[in-house]
Scaffold this active site. Structure first.
Site, PDB file in Angstrom:
ATOM      1  N   HIS A  63       3.751   5.313  -3.340  1.00 27.50           N
ATOM      2  CA  HIS A  63       3.233   5.789  -4.624  1.00 27.50           C
ATOM      3  C   HIS A  63       2.148   4.810  -5.063  1.00 27.50           C
ATOM      4  CE1 HIS A  63       5.980   8.924  -6.121  1.00 27.50           C
ATOM      5  NE2 HIS A  63       6.886   8.323  -5.371  1.00 27.50           N
ATOM      6  N   TYR A 126       7.431   5.869 -13.914  1.00 30.16           N
ATOM      7  CA  TYR A 126       8.036   6.580 -12.783  1.00 30.16           C
ATOM      8  C   TYR A 126       7.784   5.832 -11.473  1.00 30.16           C
ATOM      9  CZ  TYR A 126       8.533  10.139  -9.165  1.00 30.16           C
ATOM     10  OH  TYR A 126       8.865  10.814  -8.028  1.00 30.16           O
ATOM     11  N   GLN A 130      10.733   3.789  -8.997  1.00 35.44           N
ATOM     12  CA  GLN A 130      11.068   4.538  -7.786  1.00 35.44           C
ATOM     13  C   GLN A 130      12.071   3.782  -6.919  1.00 35.44           C
ATOM     14  OE1 GLN A 130      10.327   7.604  -5.959  1.00 35.44           O
ATOM     15  NE2 GLN A 130      10.412   7.948  -8.139  1.00 35.44           N
TER      16      GLN A 130
END
Length: 144
Positions: A63, A126, A130
């Site tokens: 990410h 977010y 993770q």
């Protein structure tokens, strides 16, 4: 400090949330391999004039929240990142290339990208969390 960056004729704030995975979503981005991917993303992004805002390298995906100057397209950024990192991984960790399934490709062909707008803090949180979620999921799987 301004939320916007400035170039010679433009004020900009182009932020993207990008997710991509290793080939076949193999769980190989751990230990030294994961740390090297993390380091390479920072190095190559800075070389391209991008700013890493948040980065999370999980065992089977990455990410990245990144600020990208308007002169650089996302496809060029991803091509450079995935290509350079793959070359680096295969040269630094030759055992990765031995698996015939790779076909000399480290990453899956595609990626996910979304613009970061009003939900910036939610997306950053977010990405930051993770790893916790991944660990909790692994514990639940092991306990079942």
């Amino acid at each position: 400090m301004s939320r916007y960056k400035q170039a010679s004729h433009v004020y900009w704030r182009c932020q993207y949330h990008i997710v991509w995975t290793p080939k076949y979503r193999f769980r190989i981005l751990k230990n030294k391999v994961g740390k090297e991917v993390f380091r390479c993303i920072h190095v190559y992004c800075s070389q391209l004039g991008c700013e890493v805002v948040e980065l999370s390298v999980q065992v089977d995906h990455v990410h990245l929240v990144v600020k990208v100057p308007p002169k650089l397209s996302i496809s060029k950024l991803m091509g450079a990142l995935k290509g350079k990192i793959a070359l680096k991984m295969f040269s630094k960790f030759p055992y990765l290339r031995k698996n015939k399934l790779w076909g000399s490709h480290f990453w899956q062909r595609g990626y996910f990208v979304d613009t970061v707008g009003i939900n910036e803090e939610i997306i950053r949180r977010y990405v930051r969390h993770q790893e916790k979620v991944e660990r909790q999921n692994q514990l639940e799987i092991e306990l079942d």
